[in-house]
Write an enzyme that holds these catalytic residues in place. Structure first.
Site, short mmCIF file in Angstrom:
data_model
loop_
_atom_site.label_atom_id
_atom_site.label_comp_id
_atom_site.label_asym_id
_atom_site.label_seq_id
_atom_site.Cartn_x
_atom_site.Cartn_y
_atom_site.Cartn_z
N LYS A 17 -18.66 75.04 44.27
CA LYS A 17 -18.24 75.81 45.44
C LYS A 17 -19.32 76.82 45.81
CE LYS A 17 -14.09 78.14 47.09
NZ LYS A 17 -14.30 77.52 48.38
N ASN A 76 -10.85 73.41 58.54
CA ASN A 76 -10.75 74.40 57.48
C ASN A 76 -11.50 75.67 57.85
OD1 ASN A 76 -13.03 75.22 55.40
ND2 ASN A 76 -13.58 73.20 56.22
N CYS A 136 -23.59 80.35 56.83
CA CYS A 136 -22.97 81.67 56.66
C CYS A 136 -23.42 82.61 57.78
CB CYS A 136 -23.37 82.28 55.32
SG CYS A 136 -22.91 81.29 53.89
N THR A 159 -19.75 70.96 58.63
CA THR A 159 -18.62 70.72 59.53
C THR A 159 -18.95 71.08 60.98
OG1 THR A 159 -17.79 72.92 58.97
CG2 THR A 159 -16.87 71.05 57.76
N GLY A 204 -14.12 64.95 58.37
CA GLY A 204 -13.34 63.72 58.26
C GLY A 204 -14.01 62.56 58.98
N GLY A 261 -17.56 62.34 56.86
CA GLY A 261 -16.61 61.26 57.11
C GLY A 261 -16.71 60.07 56.19
N GLY A 287 -16.11 64.67 50.92
CA GLY A 287 -15.22 65.83 50.94
C GLY A 287 -13.82 65.51 51.39
#
Length: 307
Positions: A46, A70, A133, A196, A220, A247, A268
């Site tokens: 993580k 998320n 970030c 993402t 995804g 994905g 993921g």
């Protein structure tokens, strides 16, 4: 016998499969206990930041029909605890499993601090630098959208650590290729992409976004075409190793990513459907390659044939 092993800077992978950062925590979440993690090519932990973070407001995750939104917010105990507790425990359980630590921060100094402490622990084999970030000095914009920042910060981290660094690229830019070139110019050993895609969903009854933070990262199978396109574009611009993601749900997806230009992959969101996605994909790979007449998985890299 079909070869599915892959060698990358700092990493000898028995197969090209690893869970994306955050998926298995620090090897201490329930999902990580469902199988022997030695079946993985490597484990990406993580994202770690200078100080502990509790994350964004709940709800942090919205599982949709065609993907996941998320906005976890990099919840983690901070780099000092990761180095003193999390990594030693993980290494004790899996002494030969290659480990990639994910680095986060809100300033250049924060990134360098985290990267240095993780590298100096001698418990990780490589670093994945999460440039998605927010950069406080730049008004909250992510580091990864500014080529000049990516180059300079990559160079600072590279100078401070003794392990290979992989720069994780955001897809939320006009030109991923420009950012990739900046990372290479800064001395990156490899790239990881794509992160993402920024998105939002709204509850019709409350008229409020589904996420507590309003917006989040979308992942995804729906973003797979975007990932394949951007990886292929970057592959034409650099010879750096690329760890691809976005994905992936099957062994055939892995082959497709490698044809586009990836050297290895991270998985993921597939874990929301199958908690054993990584070992299942790794076990299926040899048969898929055999069916395609491929003896060495590395021969697939960037072999897409355009019309």
């Amino acid at each position: 016998m079909t070869n599915i092993s892959v060698k990358l800077p700092g990493l000898n992978l028995k197969n090209p499969i690893m869970p994306a950062s955050g998926t298995f925590g620090f090897g201490d979440v329930p999902a990580a206990k469902k199988f022997d993690l030695n079946e993985l090519g490597a484990l990406v932990i993580k994202t770690t930041t200078p100080k502990a973070r509790v994350g964004n407001p709940q709800p942090q995750i919205a599982v949709l029909d065609n993907g996941v939104l998320n906005s976890v917010g990099l919840t983690n105990p901070g780099v000092d605890q990761v180095v003193s507790d999390k990594l030693p425990e993980l290494k004790k359980s899996y002494p030969t499993l290659p480990l990639i630590a994910s680095v986060g921060g809100e300033s250049e100094e924060g990134y360098v601090e985290v990267a240095t402490k993780l590298a100096n622990s001698n418990l990780v084999d490589a670093l994945e630098i999460n440039f998605s970030c927010p950069n406080v000095a730049q008004g909250g914009m992510t580091f990864g959208v500014h080529p000049e920042l990516v180059e300079s910060l990559t160079a600072k981290i590279k100078a401070a650590v003794n392990v290979p660094i992989y720069i994780k690229l955001t897809p939320n830019v006009t030109s991923t290729t420009e950012i990739a070139r900046a990372a290479e110019a800064g001395g990156a050993d490899g790239l990881a992409m794509i992160n993402t895609v920024t998105g939002m969903r709204i509850d019709l009854k409350t008229r409020k976004p589904l996420l507590g933070n309003n917006i989040g990262g979308y992942s995804g199978s729906s973003i797979k075409p975007i990932a394949l396109y951007q990886i292929n574009q970057v592959r034409q611009a650099t010879n750096l190793p690329i760890i691809g993601m976005g994905g992936i749900e099957s062994a055939k997806d892995v082959v497709e990513f490698m044809l586009a230009g990836a050297n290895a992959v991270e998985v993921g969101t597939a874990h929301f459907k199958d908690a054993l996605a990584c070992p299942h994909i790794a076990r299926d790979l040899p048969a898929v390659l055999e069916e395609l007449g491929v003896e060495d998985i590395n021969d697939l890299v960037n072999q897409v044939e355009f019309n």
